[in-house]
Design a protein around this motif. Structure first.
Motif, mmCIF file in Angstrom:
data_model
loop_
_atom_site.group_PDB
_atom_site.id
_atom_site.type_symbol
_atom_site.label_atom_id
_atom_site.label_comp_id
_atom_site.label_asym_id
_atom_site.label_seq_id
_atom_site.Cartn_x
_atom_site.Cartn_y
_atom_site.Cartn_z
ATOM 1 N N MET A 106 -7.224 0.809 7.429
ATOM 2 C CA MET A 106 -5.958 -0.340 7.155
ATOM 3 C C MET A 106 -4.963 0.461 6.646
ATOM 4 O O MET A 106 -3.712 0.505 6.968
ATOM 5 C CB MET A 106 -6.914 -1.243 5.928
ATOM 6 C CG MET A 106 -7.239 -2.458 6.831
ATOM 7 S SD MET A 106 -8.907 -3.146 5.540
ATOM 8 C CE MET A 106 -7.541 -3.649 4.157
ATOM 9 N N ARG A 107 -5.377 1.579 5.785
ATOM 10 C CA ARG A 107 -4.492 2.631 5.345
ATOM 11 C C ARG A 107 -3.533 3.263 6.159
ATOM 12 O O ARG A 107 -2.690 3.625 6.237
ATOM 13 C CB ARG A 107 -5.508 3.607 4.555
ATOM 14 C CG ARG A 107 -5.294 2.611 3.049
ATOM 15 C CD ARG A 107 -5.598 4.615 2.219
ATOM 16 N NE ARG A 107 -6.944 5.074 2.104
ATOM 17 C CZ ARG A 107 -7.781 4.832 1.035
ATOM 18 N NH1 ARG A 107 -8.261 3.771 1.093
ATOM 19 N NH2 ARG A 107 -8.915 5.615 2.100
ATOM 20 N N LYS A 108 -4.279 4.063 7.801
ATOM 21 C CA LYS A 108 -3.854 4.488 8.242
ATOM 22 C C LYS A 108 -2.335 4.042 9.084
ATOM 23 O O LYS A 108 -1.638 4.344 9.679
ATOM 24 C CB LYS A 108 -5.037 5.161 9.388
ATOM 25 C CG LYS A 108 -4.775 5.748 11.106
ATOM 26 C CD LYS A 108 -6.205 6.023 11.430
ATOM 27 C CE LYS A 108 -5.220 5.857 12.822
ATOM 28 N NZ LYS A 108 -6.308 6.258 14.034
ATOM 29 N N LEU A 109 -3.336 2.222 9.194
ATOM 30 C CA LEU A 109 -2.294 1.560 10.334
ATOM 31 C C LEU A 109 -1.302 0.619 8.942
ATOM 32 O O LEU A 109 -0.698 -0.347 9.814
ATOM 33 C CB LEU A 109 -3.172 0.118 10.979
ATOM 34 C CG LEU A 109 -4.452 1.049 12.349
ATOM 35 C CD1 LEU A 109 -5.270 -0.224 12.875
ATOM 36 C CD2 LEU A 109 -4.152 1.506 13.012
ATOM 37 N N GLY A 110 -1.595 1.052 7.949
ATOM 38 C CA GLY A 110 -0.638 0.255 6.543
ATOM 39 C C GLY A 110 -0.695 -0.921 6.902
ATOM 40 O O GLY A 110 0.511 -1.364 6.402
ATOM 41 N N LEU A 111 -1.751 -0.926 7.146
ATOM 42 C CA LEU A 111 -2.311 -2.537 6.603
ATOM 43 C C LEU A 111 -3.337 -3.334 4.858
ATOM 44 O O LEU A 111 -3.299 -3.719 5.475
ATOM 45 C CB LEU A 111 -3.216 -3.800 7.182
ATOM 46 C CG LEU A 111 -3.419 -3.411 9.767
ATOM 47 C CD1 LEU A 111 -3.826 -3.676 9.848
ATOM 48 C CD2 LEU A 111 -1.586 -3.796 9.340
ATOM 49 N N SER A 112 -3.226 -1.874 4.613
ATOM 50 C CA SER A 112 -3.457 -2.278 2.971
ATOM 51 C C SER A 112 -2.649 -2.604 2.227
ATOM 52 O O SER A 112 -1.081 -2.300 2.082
ATOM 53 C CB SER A 112 -3.980 -1.365 2.583
ATOM 54 O OG SER A 112 -3.375 -0.365 2.789
#
Length: 448
Positions: free
Chosen positions: A442-448
């Motif tokens: 989620m952090r990698k994909l900017g979803l957090s």
């Protein structure tokens, strides 16, 4: 951001260098600084007290090459990783056998209180942060081909300078699209080897049949199609730097061959018996978590420590959004574009999470220049359109593969989270993955 993984990190004052990058000692006298704190770890084994002060980041485990060595059979060889970020210390379990506990609670990743009680299996470790100290930031918004005025980038620039002054191997870590190749090139160009070659090997493209020939070379007639002798990448990089891009993609059998060359400092061409000495500096890069890969048995521990004598972390674009106007101007200049983007377009760019990082930003700017701001920005929003696969066919294979994987991961994570109303625990169980790994995705994909 710079960490020495071995006990002796080859650091020290440098002699004369061919590179033109200024050291911090000769930089602007009013350079800014950031506050950092060492972490003091204390534990007792067999009636003997141990104390280690850790700087920036490091692996803690029973492996002799770990930054913090705890020689106990209940401690995994690479048990956990400690990191100073966001003004505090964090611990991350690396898939250990007996778990990592903070204040008695088992964690995958957690911020340490100060002081903290850390347990690696049954071994209790006391953790206390020393008084914060000021560390000077790189005084410029540029280091070689890299641009950035944000604190994370200027910390990276200072670390790059320190890497350039020594000959140790360097591992560059960062998400896909963050510019790891540019970081490796900056290390080379600012080092004493800058007058030598900078040779790039894409480890994702090395098939079983090509691996030895590409890296070590071959003799004439060594195999069908070997019409003449050829030097491999190690020989081509003689006197310079060999950059192994995405080294985490190498299968174990190839890792063993690479390790032998690094240790022996010689190569043998396919079809020859002669061993040729090599004089190269190795810089590697990966988007994978190699420390966890080691614990899982997918990457050789001995090769990891050989490659990661010094480790550089490249921040994702979402952690340096203030750099976007600077990067946009650099892209426009490289294209010879005379116009500047309107303020509202820059504002729209800064508001995004950029899961594809600087590479995605560059691609968006290309579309904006070709199609105009409206269509160029719209095409980069949301799920990939039906023509995305054909668009990726215009990219090199490695970039196309990474873009396709990122698009799939983003769509999958969004869908599974939406299915469970954002409940990460339920989503990770349904996906068949660890909750900590889902958080990292989620952090990698900017979803957090």
């Amino acid at each position: 951001m710079l960490a020495a993984m071995a006990h002796g990190d080859d650091s020290g004052p440098a002699g004369s260098r061919a590179g033109q990058v200024l050291t911090l000692d000769h930089a602007a006298s009013r350079a800014e600084s950031v506050m950092v704190a060492n972490l003091v770890l204390e534990w007792a084994l067999g009636g003997k007290a141990h104390r280690v002060a850790l700087k920036d980041r490091g692996v803690i485990g029973s492996a002799p090459e770990a930054a913090v060595v705890i020689d106990d059979p209940h401690v995994s060889r690479m048990h956990a990783e400690l990191e100073f970020r966001d003004g505090g210390w964090w611990v991350r379990d690396l898939g250990s056998r007996n778990g990592t506990f903070v204040q008695g609670l088992r964690v995958g990743e957690a911020k340490l209180p100060d002081p903290a009680r850390l347990n690696l299996g049954p071994v209790a470790v006391s953790c206390i942060a020393e008084a914060p100290q000021s560390r000077e930031l790189w005084p410029s918004a540029q280091f070689g081909p890299l641009r950035g005025k944000s604190v994370p980038m200027r910390q990276l620039f200072g670390d790059l300078m320190r890497c350039a002054e020594v000959e140790a191997t360097v591992l560059v870590r960062g998400e896909t699209g963050t510019g790891k190749e540019l970081v490796a090139r900056a290390v080379h160009e600012s080092s004493a080897r800058s007058g030598g070659p900078f040779v790039i090997v894409d480890c994702t493209s090395l098939t079983d049949t090509l691996f030895e020939s590409e890296l070590f070379g071959h003799a004439k007639g060594a195999f069908t199609g070997a019409l003449k002798a050829r030097a491999g990448a190690f020989e081509e990089a003689e006197g310079g730097t060999l950059f192994l891009d995405e080294v985490g993609e190498l299968p174990l059998e190839h890792q063993a061959k690479l390790l032998r060359v690094i240790e022996a400092r010689t190569v043998r061409r396919v079809g020859e018996s002669q061993h040729r000495p090599i004089n190269v500096r190795i810089v590697s890069a990966t988007h994978r978590d190699l420390a966890s890969q080691v614990t899982a048995g997918h990457f050789r521990e001995d090769l990891y420590f050989r490659l990661a004598v010094l480790t550089l972390w490249v921040p994702p674009l979402r952690q340096r959004l203030e750099d976007i106007p600077l990067l946009v101007n650099a892209f426009l200049e490289s294209r010879g574009a005379s116009q500047q983007l309107p303020p509202d377009v820059l504002e729209a760019l800064v508001s995004r999470s950029w899961p594809g990082n600087v590479r995605e930003l560059r691609n968006v700017i290309e579309r904006v220049l070709a199609l105009g701001p409206g269509r160029g920005l719209a095409q980069s929003d949301g799920p990939q359109p039906a023509g995305a696969s054909s668009d990726r066919a215009n990219l090199p294979l490695r970039e196309a593969r990474e873009a396709a994987l990122e698009a799939f991961e983003r769509d999958y994570v969004r869908t599974v989270l939406a299915r469970f109303g954002g409940d990460v625990a339920a989503a990770s169980k349904a996906a068949g993955i660890d909750r900590t790994y889902l958080y990292r995705l989620m952090r990698k994909l900017g979803l957090s």
